[in-house]
Design an enzyme around this catalytic site. Structure first.
Site, short mmCIF file in Angstrom:
data_model
loop_
_atom_site.label_atom_id
_atom_site.label_comp_id
_atom_site.label_asym_id
_atom_site.label_seq_id
_atom_site.Cartn_x
_atom_site.Cartn_y
_atom_site.Cartn_z
N LYS A 14 0.90 -1.25 -0.18
CA LYS A 14 0.06 0.04 -0.02
C LYS A 14 0.91 1.25 -0.10
O LYS A 14 0.58 2.13 -0.76
CB LYS A 14 -0.98 0.03 1.13
CG LYS A 14 -2.21 -1.41 1.40
CD LYS A 14 -2.83 -0.68 2.64
CE LYS A 14 -2.22 -0.88 3.97
NZ LYS A 14 -1.64 -2.01 4.34
N ARG A 89 -8.91 1.63 9.64
CA ARG A 89 -8.19 0.26 10.21
C ARG A 89 -9.20 -0.77 10.99
O ARG A 89 -8.87 -1.83 11.18
CB ARG A 89 -7.05 0.61 11.09
CG ARG A 89 -6.00 -0.42 11.29
CD ARG A 89 -5.20 -0.43 10.00
NE ARG A 89 -3.67 -0.94 10.32
CZ ARG A 89 -2.78 -0.30 9.80
NH1 ARG A 89 -2.72 0.79 9.22
NH2 ARG A 89 -1.64 -0.83 10.39
N ARG A 128 11.60 -6.10 4.85
CA ARG A 128 11.54 -4.74 5.13
C ARG A 128 12.19 -4.40 6.61
O ARG A 128 12.93 -3.50 6.69
CB ARG A 128 9.99 -4.54 5.23
CG ARG A 128 10.08 -2.57 5.38
CD ARG A 128 8.47 -2.26 5.06
NE ARG A 128 7.67 -2.95 6.14
CZ ARG A 128 6.40 -2.65 5.97
NH1 ARG A 128 5.76 -2.16 5.02
NH2 ARG A 128 5.56 -2.79 7.16
N ARG A 134 12.54 -1.42 10.85
CA ARG A 134 11.64 -0.81 11.72
C ARG A 134 11.02 -1.87 12.76
O ARG A 134 11.16 -2.88 12.69
CB ARG A 134 10.06 -0.91 10.52
CG ARG A 134 9.46 0.31 10.49
CD ARG A 134 8.36 0.06 9.31
NE ARG A 134 7.34 -0.16 10.04
CZ ARG A 134 6.21 -0.14 9.27
NH1 ARG A 134 5.80 0.52 8.42
NH2 ARG A 134 4.99 -0.75 10.01
N ARG A 145 0.61 -8.54 14.06
CA ARG A 145 -0.11 -7.70 12.96
C ARG A 145 -1.18 -8.21 11.99
O ARG A 145 -2.37 -7.38 11.69
CB ARG A 145 0.98 -6.52 12.36
CG ARG A 145 1.43 -5.49 13.58
CD ARG A 145 2.74 -4.95 12.97
NE ARG A 145 2.64 -4.30 11.79
CZ ARG A 145 3.75 -4.41 10.80
NH1 ARG A 145 4.76 -5.00 10.97
NH2 ARG A 145 3.52 -3.52 9.90
#
Ligand code: AMP
Length: 190
Positions: A14, A89, A128, A134, A145
């Protein structure tokens, strides 16, 4: 005018796609995750409240998110359109977004879901995490998540489908192909 809502699980692409579209359409990319990460880095009140939820892979409370999004949507650059990435969300946020847009005298033009299978998501998110460092891209937090996504966010697919507003794009393709399909989807129904 393009006012896009981008749905999809974490790791669906996204952010990458929203950024590209934002540049090509000349409208702001509004990522609630990016705004929150900036707030955490700047140690603002919002950042300090949000950090523990983000590190645990939980959703930050709706009240904080809603005022943050409304403030962002009232900035001048959002007059020409926007791309919402990472918001809404959950169902309460989607309902609140409707009310917010009514107050602002706006409506969204497209709701797009980027579909990507779970095994691809986990692989992408782990990569990632290694590349960007992160703090919420570790395997345990990633799995959590995805669970939060399935429980709280994926019901939005039905929410918008029932209103005949959902458009789906296969996110498990080369990034340039996804971009081309997204542009086609937006143009066809602009
Ligand atoms: P993202 O970059 O969209 O994956 O978001 C990273 C983290 O920020 C999420 O795991 C949540 O903790 C928080 N977050 C981002 N957007 C929202 C939202 N709309 N509602 C609640 N929490 C959010």
């Amino acid at each position: 005018m393009s006012r896009l809502i981008f749905l999809g699980p974490p790791g669906a692409g996204k952010g990458t796609q929203a950024k590209l579209l934002s540049e090509s359409l000349g409208i702001p990319h509004i990522s609630t995750g990016d705004i929150l990460r900036a707030a955490v880095a700047e140690q603002t009140d919002l950042g300090q409240e949000a950090k523990a939820y983000m590190d645990a892979g939980e959703l930050v409370p709706d009240g904080l998110i809603l005022s943050m999004v409304e403030e962002r949507l009232t900035q001048r650059d959002a007059d020409s359109g926007w791309i919402l990435d990472g918001f809404p969300r959950n169902a309460p946020q989607a309902v609140a977004l409707d009310a917010m847009l009514q107050r602002l005298n706006q409506t969204y033009s497209h709701v797009i879901n980027l579909d990507v299978p779970d095994d691809v998501l986990i692989e992408r998110l782990l990569k990632r995490g290694q590349q960007l460092g992160r703090s919420d891209d570790t395997e345990a937090v990633i799995r959590h998540r995805l669970q939060v996504y399935r429980e709280q966010t994926s019901p939005l697919i039905d929410f918008y489908s029932e209103r005949q507003q959902l458009q789906r794009v296969d996110g498990d393709q080369a990034p340039a192909t996804v971009t081309a399909e997204l542009k086609g989807t937006i143009q066809k129904t602009a």
